[in-house]
Design a protein around this motif. Sequence first.
Motif, short mmCIF file in Angstrom:
data_model
loop_
_atom_site.label_atom_id
_atom_site.label_comp_id
_atom_site.label_asym_id
_atom_site.label_seq_id
_atom_site.Cartn_x
_atom_site.Cartn_y
_atom_site.Cartn_z
N LEU A 37 -6.07 2.06 7.95
CA LEU A 37 -7.19 2.35 7.06
C LEU A 37 -7.38 3.83 6.76
N VAL A 96 -13.70 0.41 5.76
CA VAL A 96 -13.35 1.41 4.75
C VAL A 96 -14.55 2.28 4.38
N LEU A 152 -12.40 -0.77 -4.56
CA LEU A 152 -12.35 -1.45 -3.26
C LEU A 152 -12.89 -2.87 -3.37
N VAL A 209 -13.43 7.98 -0.20
CA VAL A 209 -12.42 7.34 -1.05
C VAL A 209 -12.47 8.01 -2.43
N VAL A 217 -7.83 -1.69 -3.89
CA VAL A 217 -7.43 -1.98 -2.52
C VAL A 217 -8.32 -3.07 -1.93
N CYS A 267 -9.61 -4.51 1.44
CA CYS A 267 -9.73 -3.95 2.79
C CYS A 267 -11.01 -4.47 3.46
N PHE A 316 0.85 -1.19 0.00
CA PHE A 316 0.00 0.00 0.00
C PHE A 316 0.88 1.24 0.00
N ILE A 319 -6.40 5.49 3.38
CA ILE A 319 -7.20 5.33 2.16
C ILE A 319 -7.66 6.69 1.62
N LEU A 370 -4.83 -3.32 2.57
CA LEU A 370 -4.70 -2.33 3.63
C LEU A 370 -5.30 -2.88 4.92
#
Length: 142
Positions: free
Chosen positions: A47, A64, A75, A69, A58, A60, A29, A50, A42
Amino acid sequence: MDIKEILTNITYLSYIGDSNIDILGVCQFDVKNHNPNTIMWLSDKNLMQIRELRNGTVICSALVLEYNVAENVNLIVVSNPRKTFSEILEILYPRDIISRVSSSAVIEKNTSIGKNVFIGEHVFIESGCVVGDNCVINHNTV
């Protein structure tokens, strides 16, 4: 590899982002990542980073969803990001199994050994066990 192909081979909670993205590599990351075709994972501990990421995919946890984001960040929401990243590495970079049964392995009668199997040194396989195709049983395993 197309993200859709990756998603069909893993367990995930949700996917948010461009469903036509190709994953061409992996990296740790890095908020300075400029490659939209990179996948990374991540941890929950980090977190909050992000929010700074501008590109990439990513892996995660669902936590999140509490963060804003960037639009170009995809994601893959999962229950165990580290484990899923490992699974994706296996999909992107499959290992060739060297088929071999060590001479020091003890395999009892009434066992079934599949094709393309590696059985390491000092392995003990009891009667009635089934070892499927493409399995690896590393050294000193009972």
